[in-house]
Write a protein that holds these residues in place. Structure first.
Motif, PDB file in Angstrom:
ATOM      1  N   ARG A 120       0.360  -0.948  -0.421  1.00  0.00           N
ATOM      2  CA  ARG A 120      -0.086  -0.260  -0.039  1.00  0.00           C
ATOM      3  C   ARG A 120       0.829   1.049   0.055  1.00  0.00           C
ATOM      4  N   LYS A 121       1.920   1.154   0.556  1.00  0.00           N
ATOM      5  CA  LYS A 121       3.072   2.296   1.079  1.00  0.00           C
ATOM      6  C   LYS A 121       3.166   2.759  -0.509  1.00  0.00           C
ATOM      7  N   ARG A 122       3.780   1.010  -1.305  1.00  0.00           N
ATOM      8  CA  ARG A 122       4.653   1.474  -2.619  1.00  0.00           C
ATOM      9  C   ARG A 122       3.159   2.039  -3.766  1.00  0.00           C
ATOM     10  N   TYR A 123       2.412   1.712  -3.607  1.00  0.00           N
ATOM     11  CA  TYR A 123       1.255   2.507  -4.577  1.00  0.00           C
ATOM     12  C   TYR A 123       0.727   3.822  -4.653  1.00  0.00           C
ATOM     13  N   ASP A 124       1.098   4.400  -2.920  1.00  0.00           N
ATOM     14  CA  ASP A 124       0.638   5.092  -2.886  1.00  0.00           C
ATOM     15  C   ASP A 124       1.761   6.656  -3.409  1.00  0.00           C
ATOM     16  N   GLU A 125       2.324   5.737  -3.087  1.00  0.00           N
ATOM     17  CA  GLU A 125       3.788   6.555  -3.856  1.00  0.00           C
ATOM     18  C   GLU A 125       4.420   6.580  -5.205  1.00  0.00           C
ATOM     19  N   PHE A 126       3.886   5.363  -5.381  1.00  0.00           N
ATOM     20  CA  PHE A 126       4.594   5.151  -6.907  1.00  0.00           C
ATOM     21  C   PHE A 126       3.286   5.043  -7.811  1.00  0.00           C
ATOM     22  N   GLY A 127       2.375   4.543  -7.973  1.00  0.00           N
ATOM     23  CA  GLY A 127       1.679   3.974  -8.352  1.00  0.00           C
ATOM     24  C   GLY A 127       1.050   2.266  -9.012  1.00  0.00           C
ATOM     25  N   LYS A 128       0.204   2.405  -9.313  1.00  0.00           N
ATOM     26  CA  LYS A 128      -0.014   0.144  -9.681  1.00  0.00           C
ATOM     27  C   LYS A 128       1.411   0.223  -9.591  1.00  0.00           C
TER      28      LYS A 128
END
Length: 382
Positions: free
Chosen positions: A64-72
């Motif tokens: 979730r943290k990576r998604y929030d920062e960089f996307g899918k």
């Protein structure tokens, strides 16, 4: 500010949603998009898969943290996304209770036992039918033509039972260790005057657990066993052990009652299913067919729960005995552990569902049952 809100939009939640809100949203959307509810929609499986992928990312803190920062593109699980149907069953099939109850081992072993005899003729020799219509098995006449398991199958079933017992004792040891950790956290919280923090965490866990398949029933079952065993232990220490004669007899009576209730449930379900089996679903209109399938699922769920409940009660009692009868702990320490059990039991017994959550649970459990049946069929084919 998040880079992409696509997964949040799929689940219908805001980017600041809590883990429990995410889980509730997945539960709701998974039911709405489940392919079994949309047999005529060619895109149903894709929509269901999208919901599963969104939850797999948002329920994992690091993803979730990576998604929030960089996307899918930067938030794909290392092993790839799991099949939506299997993930659906695993997430809400009771796995959240593993630290409290272990596995539903009885259901697992029953499935294995069924597979041992499924698809075989189940006789010690060739079956023949004479002119009277009587089926013969190695010289033995059976008017109903019923199957008889082979010696090899009987030995396999014995081996499964032995394996089940060994697995249960292993689980008891593991569960006792985990419960001891919870109990020690409670005792430290009481002694350190920060019980509010422990209570807040426990309340949050209960909110998650009640969303599981049979979640409320499992919470109540755990509460009842903890309360009974803890109270029996406390009373026995106050009466110098004399009350054990009474409480032991009472517990045995409850075990007999549980076994009787299990048998009654099985017989009642068998009778109902036999009646329902006479109905041809193809001859029913859409409304009647949905009602019929719902009734069949409800009967199957009732039997599954009754069998699981009987097994879990035995397992949880052994866990409590292991902790409360631990001679390496002092009497004072064991009394403190018993009081911790009572505190947890009280919290679990107070869990409630809203009317909307109760209806969701009913529908969801039927979908879980359908998913489990499909998986079992697939495994048998493989």
């Amino acid at each position: 500010m998040v880079k992409d809100t696509g997964y949040y939009d799929i689940l219908g939640i805001q980017p600041d949603a809590t883990p429990t809100e995410i889980k509730k949203a997945y539960r709701r959307k998974a039911m709405e998009t489940h392919p079994d509810k949309h047999p005529d929609d060619p895109d149903a499986q894709r929509k269901f898969q999208d919901v599963g992928e969104a939850y797999q990312v948002l329920s994992d803190e690091s993803l979730r943290k990576r998604y929030d920062e960089f996307g899918k593109d930067e938030a794909v699980p290392q092993q790839g996304f799991e099949d939506a149907n299997e993930y659906f069953t695993a997430i809400f099939g009771g796995d959240g209770f593993k630290d409290w109850i272990g596995e539903f081992s009885l259901l697992k072993e029953l499935t294995e036992a069924t597979e041992q005899t499924d698809g075989e003729n189940g006789t010690d020799g060739a079956a023949t039918t004479d002119e009277t219509g009587i089926t013969k098995h190695d010289g033995e006449n059976k008017l109903d033509g019923s199957k008889k398991i082979t010696k090899e199958q009987r030995q396999k079933l014995r081996d499964l039972e032995e394996k089940r017992r060994e697995d249960m004792m292993k689980q008891v040891d593991e569960l006792a260790t985990k419960l001891n950790e919870k109990i020690n956290q409670y005792i430290l919280a009481v002694n350190g005057n920060h019980l509010d923090e422990f209570t807040r965490k426990l309340d949050q866990e209960i909110e998650d657990l009640k969303l599981e398949s049979f979640g409320l029933e499992l919470l109540y079952l755990i509460a009842r066993v903890y309360k009974t065993k803890a109270n029996n232990f406390i009373i026995s220490k106050k009466t110098f052990g004399f009350s054990k004669v009474f409480t032991g007899t009472r517990d045995n009576a409850r075990s007999v009652k549980s076994a009787y209730n299990l048998l009654s449930t099985g017989l009642e379900a068998q009778k109902s299913i036999e009646e329902l089996s006479k109905v041809n679903p193809e001859e029913l209109d859409q409304y009647e067919r949905v009602k019929f399938e719902s009734m069949m699922a409800g009967k199957a769920l009732g039997v599954m729960w009754a069998m699981s409940k009987f097994e879990l009660e035995r397992k949880l009692k052994e866990v409590c005995n292991k902790i409360l009868n631990d001679k390496s702990a002092t009497k004072k320490e064991r009394l403190a552990k018993a009081k911790a059990m009572l505190f947890i039991a009280d919290k679990f017994s107070r869990a409630k569902r809203s009317p909307e959550e109760a209806e969701e649970a009913r529908v969801f459990e039927e979908l879980i049952l359908g998913a489990q049946e499909k998986q079992n069929k697939k495994h048998r084919v493989l």
